[in-house]
Design an enzyme around this catalytic site. Structure first.
Site, PDB file in Angstrom:
ATOM      1  N   SER A 207       0.889  -1.227  -0.051  1.00  6.91           N
ATOM      2  CA  SER A 207      -0.054   0.113   0.110  1.00  6.91           C
ATOM      3  C   SER A 207       0.891   1.499   0.147  1.00  6.91           C
ATOM      4  O   SER A 207       1.619   1.329  -0.904  1.00  6.91           O
ATOM      5  CB  SER A 207      -1.001  -0.099   1.420  1.00  6.91           C
ATOM      6  OG  SER A 207      -2.086   0.807   1.103  1.00  6.91           O
TER       7      SER A 207
ATOM      8  N   ASP B  88      -8.088  -5.067  -6.680  1.00  2.00           N
ATOM      9  CA  ASP B  88      -7.795  -3.748  -5.606  1.00  2.00           C
ATOM     10  C   ASP B  88      -8.578  -2.624  -5.954  1.00  2.00           C
ATOM     11  O   ASP B  88      -8.489  -2.154  -7.170  1.00  2.00           O
ATOM     12  CB  ASP B  88      -6.391  -3.750  -5.877  1.00  2.00           C
ATOM     13  CG  ASP B  88      -5.804  -2.572  -4.678  1.00  2.00           C
ATOM     14  OD1 ASP B  88      -6.629  -2.300  -3.808  1.00  2.00           O
ATOM     15  OD2 ASP B  88      -4.736  -2.159  -4.569  1.00  2.00           O
TER      16      ASP B  88
ATOM     17  N   HIS C 136      -7.127  -5.847  -1.715  1.00  2.38           N
ATOM     18  CA  HIS C 136      -5.693  -4.832  -1.682  1.00  2.38           C
ATOM     19  C   HIS C 136      -4.757  -5.544  -0.569  1.00  2.38           C
ATOM     20  O   HIS C 136      -3.543  -5.367  -0.972  1.00  2.38           O
ATOM     21  CB  HIS C 136      -6.317  -3.630  -1.183  1.00  2.38           C
ATOM     22  CG  HIS C 136      -5.314  -2.791  -0.636  1.00  2.38           C
ATOM     23  ND1 HIS C 136      -4.496  -2.286  -1.559  1.00  2.38           N
ATOM     24  CD2 HIS C 136      -4.806  -2.073   0.372  1.00  2.38           C
ATOM     25  CE1 HIS C 136      -3.470  -1.299  -1.189  1.00  2.38           C
ATOM     26  NE2 HIS C 136      -3.556  -1.370   0.169  1.00  2.38           N
TER      27      HIS C 136
END
Length: 438
Positions: free
Chosen positions: A249, A343, A377
Site C-alpha cells: 500500500s 484492488d 488490496h
C-alpha cells in the site's frame, strides 16, 4: 480436554452449559494441532455413523475481540470418516473440496473490519468443532504460532527509530529485510516474524503514529528510513549482508523511494502500492518529491453501500502527476511487483504496469511482475482472513478494498512463496544459514 481429543480418546464438549459425551468421535489436525501461522493442517473426523451429515465450524477471536467464523456441511463416508483433503463441503461458507476452507473463509459478522493480530508472542487460536443435531460432539483448538522456537523478538527504541527486529535462531550471518507494513501506526509484526523463521533478520519499522512518533506525518524524510536500515546493518548477525525491502500500500512508494535513493538495497517487494509518491511529500538531502494527490469527488457508492475510492487518485502520467513519479530506473537492486486487478484501494495493476514500463524503457530487466485477477488490496501471509472493507485513514471513513475471499486466499498463498523465493534468490543465494531454513 484437548489432550484427550488429540490422543483419540472419548471426547466431550460443552453446549448450553452441559457436557455432552461422544462415543469415539474424534477430530484430528495433522500433522499436529500446533503449526506455524503460514502452514496448512489436514482436518479429519472419525467415529461418525456411516453417511452421517455433520457441520464443521471454526472460530477465531482477534486482538481487538472481534470474532471471525466459518462453517461447512460434510457427509461421512461408509466408514464414518470425514477428510477435508478429500471430501467436498455440501454447503456453508464454501462448497467443494477446500482443505483449508475453515481457515480462509473465516469472517466477522460486520463487513467493515480487518483481522488484527498484534501480539506475535502467543499463538492465534482457531477453535474447530463438529456439530450434529445442533449439539457439539467434539472440538479441538489449532494453535497457529507466529514465532518459531529460537526466533528472537527485539523491540527497538534507538534515537528516533521505533519498531521491532526479528532475528532467526543462531549466530548468522543473516540477510536483512526492512518491513514497512504498518496498520493504524502499529508495525505488522506477523510477516516479519514468519520471514525470520525463513532465515532473514527482519526489522518491522514504524514510521508514524507509534509510541512517541508523530500521529500523522505531514512529510517524510528518507533519512529516517536510512537510519532504520543502518541500524539493521549494524547488528552483528547482519553485518556485511544484503538488505531487502518488503512493503504494501502506501509503504510501497516509500520502498520504491528507498530503493531509488538509498545505497545498498538489493531486493524490493512492492505489494499493491503506487509508482508515484502519494499523499505526503518526501525529502532526502537536496531531493524532494511532491505527493500525488486525489479528488474525492471521483469516489462512488457500490450497490452494497460501500465507498469505492479506487479511481480518486490523479493519473501519475498526467501533467499534474508526473512530478510525483519515482525515478526507479536509478535503483541498482531488483524489484518484485505484486498487484491485484480487483484492488479498489487504488489502481495497483495500472501502477505496477507503469513501474515495469519505466524500467523497461530505461533498458532494465531487474523486475518481476506478479498478477492476481480477483484478489483484493491486503495481500498478506497465508491464511490471514480476507478484508473486504475497513476504515481508511486518508478517506477518514470505511472504504471497499475489493477482491473475492477464495481467490484472495489463493493469492496470499502463492505470493508468500514467491516473496520467500525472491529474497532467497537476491539476498541469500550464497548464504548457507538462510538457505538451510528455506
Amino acid at each position: 480436554m484437548f489432550s484427550l481429543l488429540k490422543c483419540g480418546f472419548t471426547s466431550f464438549a460443552r453446549s448450553a452449559g452441559k457436557i455432552h459425551y461422544s462415543s469415539g468421535v474424534n477430530i484430528r489436525l495433522l500433522p499436529s494441532y500446533k503449526c506455524s501461522f503460514e502452514d496448512p493442517v489436514q482436518v479429519t473426523v472419525s467415529g461418525l455413523k456411516p453417511q452421517q451429515r455433520v457441520d464443521l465450524r471454526s472460530e477465531i477471536t482477534d486482538d481487538n475481540g472481534l470474532v471471525f467464523r466459518a462453517s461447512a456441511t460434510y457427509q461421512a463416508d461408509a466408514s464414518g470418516q470425514v477428510d477435508l483433503n478429500r471430501d467436498p463441503s455440501l454447503g456453508g461458507s464454501f462448497t467443494g473440496v477446500e482443505p483449508m476452507g475453515l481457515f480462509w473463509a473465516l469472517k466477522a459478522d460486520v463487513v467493515s473490519c480487518k483481522f488484527t493480530l498484534t501480539d506475535v508472542t502467543r499463538p492465534a487460536l482457531v477453535n474447530l468443532e463438529c456439530v450434529s443435531d445442533d449439539k457439539v460432539i467434539v472440538q479441538i483448538t489449532n494453535e497457529r504460532h507466529c514465532m518459531t522456537d529460537g526466533v528472537r523478538r527485539i523491540p527497538v527504541t534507538e534515537g528516533r527509530i521505533r519498531g521491532t527486529i526479528f532475528m532467526p535462531p543462531g549466530k548468522g550471518p543473516f540477510p536483512g529485510i526492512l518491513d514497512t507494513f504498518t496498520f493504524r501506526g502499529v508495525p505488522f509484526e506477523l510477516r516479519a516474524a514468519l520471514l525470520a523463521k525463513r532465515g532473514f533478520a527482519v526489522f518491522a519499522l514504524a514510521f508514524q503514529g507509534y509510541q512517541d512518533l508523530p500521529k500523522r506525518a505531514d512529510k517524510f524524510h528518507l533519512e529516517y528510513f536510512e537510519e532504520g536500515i543502518d541500524f539493521l546493518r549494524q547488528q552483528p548477525e547482519v553485518k556485511d549482508q544484503k538488505i531487502g525491502l518488503v512493503s504494501i500500500s502506501k509503504s510501497g512508494d516509500l520502498a520504491l523511494s528507498m530503493a531509488t535513493f538509498l545505497p545498498g538495497i538489493s531486493a524490493t517487494v512492492w505489494i499493491n502500492g503506487c509508482n508515484a509518491n502519494t499523499l505526503i511529500p518526501i525529502y532526502y538531502k537536496d531531493i524532494s518529491i511532491p505527493p500525488l494527490l486525489y479528488d474525492i469527488t471521483r469516489s462512488k457508492i457500490t450497490p452494497s453501500g460501500l465507498l469505492d475510492v479506487g479511481d480518486v487518485m490523479y493519473d501519475p502520467m498526467s501533467k499534474i502527476g508526473l512530478p510525483s513519479v519515482i525515478p526507479i530506473e536509478r535503483a541498482s537492486g531488483n524489484f518484485m511487483f505484486i498487484m491485484s486487478e480487483a484492488d479498489r484501494n487504488w489502481q495497483s495493476a495500472y501502477y505496477a504496469k507503469l513501474a515495469c514500463d519505466r524500467l523497461k524503457a530505461h533498458g532494465k530487466n531487474n523486475y518481476e511482475l506478479v498478477r492476481y485477477e480477483k484478489a483484493g488490496h491486503f495481500i498478506e501471509v497465508p491464511y490471514m482472513p480476507f478484508c473486504l472493507a475497513n476504515f481508511h485513514a486518508a478517506a477518514n471513513q470505511v472504504v471497499l478494498f475489493g477482491g473475492e475471499p477464495k481467490a484472495h486466499s489463493e493469492a496470499q498463498l502463492d505470493a508468500w512463496q514467491r516473496i520467500v523465493n525472491f529474497f532467497k534468490k537476491h539476498l541469500a543465494a550464497a548464504d548457507h544459514n538462510c538457505r538451510s531454513m528455506l
